[in-house]
Design a protein around this motif. Structure first.
Motif, PDB file in Angstrom:
ATOM      1  N   ILE A 148     -46.439  -1.802 -58.142  1.00  0.00           N
ATOM      2  CA  ILE A 148     -47.762  -1.226 -57.880  1.00  0.00           C
ATOM      3  C   ILE A 148     -47.964  -0.898 -56.406  1.00  0.00           C
ATOM      4  O   ILE A 148     -48.449   0.190 -56.068  1.00  0.00           O
ATOM      5  N   PRO A 149     -47.598  -1.788 -55.458  1.00  0.00           N
ATOM      6  CA  PRO A 149     -47.792  -1.441 -54.043  1.00  0.00           C
ATOM      7  C   PRO A 149     -46.965  -0.244 -53.589  1.00  0.00           C
ATOM      8  O   PRO A 149     -47.258   0.350 -52.553  1.00  0.00           O
ATOM      9  N   HIS A 150     -45.935   0.128 -54.362  1.00  0.00           N
ATOM     10  CA  HIS A 150     -45.091   1.263 -54.012  1.00  0.00           C
ATOM     11  C   HIS A 150     -45.580   2.559 -54.655  1.00  0.00           C
ATOM     12  O   HIS A 150     -44.915   3.596 -54.520  1.00  0.00           O
ATOM     13  N   GLY A 151     -46.702   2.496 -55.365  1.00  0.00           N
ATOM     14  CA  GLY A 151     -47.300   3.706 -55.910  1.00  0.00           C
ATOM     15  C   GLY A 151     -46.858   4.097 -57.296  1.00  0.00           C
ATOM     16  O   GLY A 151     -47.237   5.163 -57.796  1.00  0.00           O
ATOM     17  N   THR A 152     -46.064   3.271 -57.963  1.00  0.00           N
ATOM     18  CA  THR A 152     -45.689   3.557 -59.351  1.00  0.00           C
ATOM     19  C   THR A 152     -46.845   3.174 -60.257  1.00  0.00           C
ATOM     20  O   THR A 152     -47.244   2.013 -60.303  1.00  0.00           O
ATOM     21  N   THR A 153     -47.376   4.148 -60.973  1.00  0.00           N
ATOM     22  CA  THR A 153     -48.495   3.883 -61.889  1.00  0.00           C
ATOM     23  C   THR A 153     -48.132   4.156 -63.339  1.00  0.00           C
ATOM     24  O   THR A 153     -48.919   3.841 -64.234  1.00  0.00           O
ATOM     25  N   SER A 154     -46.950   4.733 -63.596  1.00  0.00           N
ATOM     26  CA  SER A 154     -46.506   4.970 -64.969  1.00  0.00           C
ATOM     27  C   SER A 154     -45.009   4.718 -65.064  1.00  0.00           C
ATOM     28  O   SER A 154     -44.241   5.165 -64.199  1.00  0.00           O
ATOM     29  N   MET A 155     -44.609   4.004 -66.113  1.00  0.00           N
ATOM     30  CA  MET A 155     -43.195   3.725 -66.344  1.00  0.00           C
ATOM     31  C   MET A 155     -42.858   3.980 -67.804  1.00  0.00           C
ATOM     32  O   MET A 155     -43.643   3.669 -68.694  1.00  0.00           O
ATOM     33  N   PHE A 156     -41.694   4.551 -68.011  1.00  0.00           N
ATOM     34  CA  PHE A 156     -41.181   4.781 -69.356  1.00  0.00           C
ATOM     35  C   PHE A 156     -39.958   3.885 -69.504  1.00  0.00           C
ATOM     36  O   PHE A 156     -38.879   4.181 -68.990  1.00  0.00           O
ATOM     37  N   THR A 157     -40.159   2.782 -70.185  1.00  0.00           N
ATOM     38  CA  THR A 157     -39.171   1.707 -70.157  1.00  0.00           C
ATOM     39  C   THR A 157     -38.514   1.503 -71.515  1.00  0.00           C
ATOM     40  O   THR A 157     -39.177   1.564 -72.553  1.00  0.00           O
ATOM     41  N   ASP A 158     -37.221   1.271 -71.474  1.00  0.00           N
ATOM     42  CA  ASP A 158     -36.420   1.032 -72.674  1.00  0.00           C
ATOM     43  C   ASP A 158     -35.946  -0.424 -72.647  1.00  0.00           C
ATOM     44  O   ASP A 158     -35.030  -0.760 -71.898  1.00  0.00           O
ATOM     45  N   PRO A 159     -36.558  -1.313 -73.450  1.00  0.00           N
ATOM     46  CA  PRO A 159     -36.182  -2.735 -73.424  1.00  0.00           C
ATOM     47  C   PRO A 159     -34.988  -3.060 -74.316  1.00  0.00           C
ATOM     48  O   PRO A 159     -35.010  -4.016 -75.080  1.00  0.00           O
ATOM     49  N   HIS A 160     -33.932  -2.239 -74.204  1.00  0.00           N
ATOM     50  CA  HIS A 160     -32.794  -2.515 -75.085  1.00  0.00           C
ATOM     51  C   HIS A 160     -32.014  -3.750 -74.671  1.00  0.00           C
ATOM     52  O   HIS A 160     -31.201  -4.250 -75.445  1.00  0.00           O
ATOM     53  N   GLU A 161     -32.260  -4.255 -73.470  1.00  0.00           N
ATOM     54  CA  GLU A 161     -31.583  -5.494 -73.093  1.00  0.00           C
ATOM     55  C   GLU A 161     -32.070  -6.652 -73.970  1.00  0.00           C
ATOM     56  O   GLU A 161     -31.281  -7.379 -74.583  1.00  0.00           O
ATOM     57  N   ILE A 162     -33.389  -6.803 -74.056  1.00  0.00           N
ATOM     58  CA  ILE A 162     -33.916  -7.906 -74.867  1.00  0.00           C
ATOM     59  C   ILE A 162     -33.701  -7.649 -76.348  1.00  0.00           C
ATOM     60  O   ILE A 162     -33.589  -8.592 -77.144  1.00  0.00           O
ATOM     61  N   ALA A 163     -33.592  -6.376 -76.744  1.00  0.00           N
ATOM     62  CA  ALA A 163     -33.322  -6.072 -78.152  1.00  0.00           C
ATOM     63  C   ALA A 163     -31.994  -6.641 -78.592  1.00  0.00           C
ATOM     64  O   ALA A 163     -31.836  -7.090 -79.735  1.00  0.00           O
ATOM     65  N   ASN A 164     -31.001  -6.649 -77.699  1.00  0.00           N
ATOM     66  CA  ASN A 164     -29.688  -7.190 -78.034  1.00  0.00           C
ATOM     67  C   ASN A 164     -29.711  -8.701 -78.202  1.00  0.00           C
ATOM     68  O   ASN A 164     -28.845  -9.269 -78.873  1.00  0.00           O
ATOM     69  N   VAL A 165     -30.694  -9.351 -77.578  1.00  0.00           N
ATOM     70  CA  VAL A 165     -30.768 -10.813 -77.613  1.00  0.00           C
ATOM     71  C   VAL A 165     -31.743 -11.303 -78.688  1.00  0.00           C
ATOM     72  O   VAL A 165     -31.436 -12.234 -79.435  1.00  0.00           O
ATOM     73  N   LEU A 166     -32.902 -10.665 -78.791  1.00  0.00           N
ATOM     74  CA  LEU A 166     -33.966 -11.145 -79.684  1.00  0.00           C
ATOM     75  C   LEU A 166     -34.403 -10.124 -80.731  1.00  0.00           C
ATOM     76  O   LEU A 166     -35.348 -10.381 -81.482  1.00  0.00           O
ATOM     77  N   GLY A 167     -33.786  -8.973 -80.763  1.00  0.00           N
ATOM     78  CA  GLY A 167     -34.097  -7.987 -81.780  1.00  0.00           C
ATOM     79  C   GLY A 167     -35.493  -7.400 -81.642  1.00  0.00           C
ATOM     80  O   GLY A 167     -36.080  -7.340 -80.563  1.00  0.00           O
ATOM     81  N   LEU A 168     -36.048  -6.960 -82.788  1.00  0.00           N
ATOM     82  CA  LEU A 168     -37.356  -6.305 -82.797  1.00  0.00           C
ATOM     83  C   LEU A 168     -38.448  -7.221 -82.256  1.00  0.00           C
ATOM     84  O   LEU A 168     -39.403  -6.756 -81.619  1.00  0.00           O
TER      85      LEU A 168
END
Length: 602
Positions: free
Chosen positions: A107-127
């Motif tokens: 937030i302090p760097h001015g990022t106000t929108s992110m399009f994130t792909d949580p495939h890392e946690i999907a491999n560990v904990l699934g849906l």
């Protein structure tokens, strides 16, 4: 779960219209700034912005008709008023942080929108893991849109994950409020060969009217690339050269150019715009992977924007690539990406468009950061116990588990070696002649070759797969182990000492995941990542400090690569050429098949 305290456009349209017409007072007016219009690529001096209900109601030379008794006035004092920055493709888990702490970091760097792909946690904990990331994302004061992971495993038949993602999972996720599309389709051979599972995931996404993310990690721009594009992916971030960028936009994809902690792919591709003159509206800037140290010390999308400008890109064109281009690609041009009526009031005040100091950040109409300080709360999800108990090694590892046995009678062998490439995701497939000592193949410090092992950590099978890696520069007795091992997220252990490798692996089993560095039998750095073995919910400043200690510890072991940990964590990513390691063995990613560690006697 809905975004708290923020209403959709239909709910606030009457208010926006009334404020714009001067019939009702604005909540906030930013006065006397230079309006940077990314729709027209103009800078318009002496403009005001009126904000109501978290959205822009009016932009013009004089917003005095929008000011009432309770209106907050923010003096721009001639500064540039630019849209909040958008990261078009990234993985929160790579920051070693939960969504809440990641938001607090950027937030302090001015990022106000992110399009994130949580495939890392999907491999560990699934849906279930994806849902937890999605839910915490919606709790934040900035916009975190979630892409439903597409590939767990990333390459079926070449790795084993903790969970698998199915087309039914994708179809279900498309009904969640924060899902914006399908995450990067890493199984590009599956798409090229019309794998029914991959096509079913893409179809479910397109039926929902959402965007399919791409991942074409191959230099082949012939018929296979055309087949991949025909399969539905709408963007790609795996390009590394100008030809890659040009090929993608010519075929109707968006070229996403990344600058992460270790991926430097903007400079080599942005010449498609700066020198070839291609239409810049089809290019998007992103980070892909940024660890916590980079976020705290160097920045986020502001860092990427500055870098693009330093590479010769016009500041206004670079700004389009980090705002409106991204919004348009995901079908959100009416919501984010510009400072225009009806859009979410995501606004940055900066005194310089080249150096880009982030002086005042507004998200959804509220001040969220000023001069580098976060001014709002970033709520945490109550992460359950099962998300914190994911490292299951089974039997404790011993030094003998890391022995690579030579063919009987051999004194010297020829081995396949993974070659690390600084600042890039691909590796090189190398070979080396190595000595055999007491029946075991040894690394060679003079050739910068040490051992690598993948330790199974999901099912407790006790399995260890061994190989060799070159490029880190390690010397002396040492080992580094990480439960972050894209994308299957077993445990990657690299070292010169089998005793230290065993100690490092067992140590991560004790703490429930993270990164540890051992030197001469002693632990010299530790980053605890208790959530899925990938993330910490500790304050970002603490995680970043430990991450820096880890980087310093790697240097103390002889490694001086830029952000070498990112290369370490990707050594099991079996969808990026040329050579990787998985729980099934050494993988030749140019052929998508297993290969032997030992080629034969030298």
């Amino acid at each position: 779960m809905e975004q708290p305290h923020f209403k959709s456009w239909p709910d606030v349209a009457p208010t926006l219209i009334a404020v714009a017409a001067g019939r009702a007072p604005a909540d906030t007016v930013i006065r006397g700034g230079q309006w940077v219009n990314v729709h027209t690529r103009e800078i318009l001096p002496d403009h005001d912005i009126a904000i109501a209900q978290g959205r822009v109601a009016f932009v013009g030379p004089d917003a005095s008709h929008c000011i009432g008794e309770g209106t907050e006035i923010i003096e721009a004092d001639g500064r540039f008023m630019i849209p909040g920055l958008c990261d078009g493709h990234m993985h929160i888990e790579s920051g070693m942080l939960t969504p809440a702490e990641f938001a607090r970091a950027v937030i302090p760097h001015g990022t106000t929108s992110m399009f994130t792909d949580p495939h890392e946690i999907a491999n560990v904990l699934g849906l279930d893991g994806v849902r937890m990331m999605h839910d915490e994302a919606l709790m934040q004061p900035v916009n975190i849109f979630t892409q439903m992971p597409s590939c767990a495993p990333s390459a079926p038949g070449l790795e084993t994950t903790g969970y698998e993602i199915t087309p039914d999972d994708v179809a279900e996720a498309m009904t969640w409020p924060g899902i914006i599309g399908l995450g990067e389709m890493m199984n590009f051979p599956g798409v090229i060969h019309a794998d029914p599972k991959m096509l079913a995931e893409i179809a479910a996404t397109q039926r929902a009217g959402k965007t399919v993310g791409g991942h074409y990690a191959s230099p082949d721009l012939g018929p296979d690339f055309a087949a991949y594009v025909a399969g539905g992916p709408a963007d790609d971030h795996e390009g590394t050269c100008e030809a890659d960028a040009i090929a993608r936009v010519r075929q109707g994809m968006r070229s996403m150019m990344r600058l992460g902690s270790a991926w430097y792919d903007v400079e080599t591709q942005i010449t498609a715009v700066t020198e070839k003159g291609l239409d810049p509206r089809n290019f998007i800037l992103c980070t892909d992977d940024s660890h916590s140290g980079t976020l705290v010390n160097d920045g986020h999308m502001n860092r990427v924007l500055r870098h693009a400008i330093s590479c010769g890109c016009d500041p206004l064109i670079a700004l389009q690539m980090a705002t409106i281009n991204t919004a348009t690609h995901f079908g959100l041009e009416r919501e984010i990406g510009s400072i225009t009526p009806g859009r979410r009031a995501d606004i940055i005040l900066t005194s310089n468009l080249t150096d880009l100091p982030i002086e005042h950040v507004i998200a959804r109409g509220k001040t969220v950061a000023m001069d580098g300080k976060v001014m709002v709360d970033c709520p945490h999800l109550d992460w359950p116990d099962h998300a914190r108990r994911t490292v299951n090694l089974g039997p404790a590892r011993r030094a003998e588990d890391f022995v690579i046995t030579a063919p009987e009678g051999a004194n010297r062998v020829t081995a396949n070696v993974i070659g690390v490439v600084e600042n890039q995701a691909p590796t090189k497939a190398l070979t080396a002649d190595l000595d055999v000592i007491d029946g075991a193949v040894a690394g060679d410090a003079d050739k910068d070759i040490c051992q690598i092992a993948l330790v199974e950590r999901h099912l407790g099978t006790g399995k260890t797969v061994n190989g060799f890696v070159s490029g880190f520069g390690y010397t002396g007795d040492m080992a580094i182990a990480s439960s972050v091992a894209h994308d299957s997220h077993h445990m990657i252990v690299v070292g010169t000492s089998r005793d230290d490798m065993a100690k490092a692996a067992n140590r991560l089993g004790e703490v429930g995941g993270g990164i540890t560095v051992f030197k001469d039998g002693q632990e010299i750095a530790m980053v605890e990542l208790p959530i899925a073995g990938l993330m910490s919910d500790s304050p970002v400043s603490e995680v970043a400090a430990k991450a820096q200690d880890m980087v310093d510890a790697m240097a103390a072991c002889g490694c001086h690569l830029n952000n070498a940990y990112m290369q370490h964590s990707l050594l099991a990513l079996v969808v990026i050429p040329e050579l990787r390691i998985s729980d099934l063995g050494l993988v030749d990613v140019t052929k998508f098949e297993l290969t032997d560690v030992i080629k034969g006697s030298a």
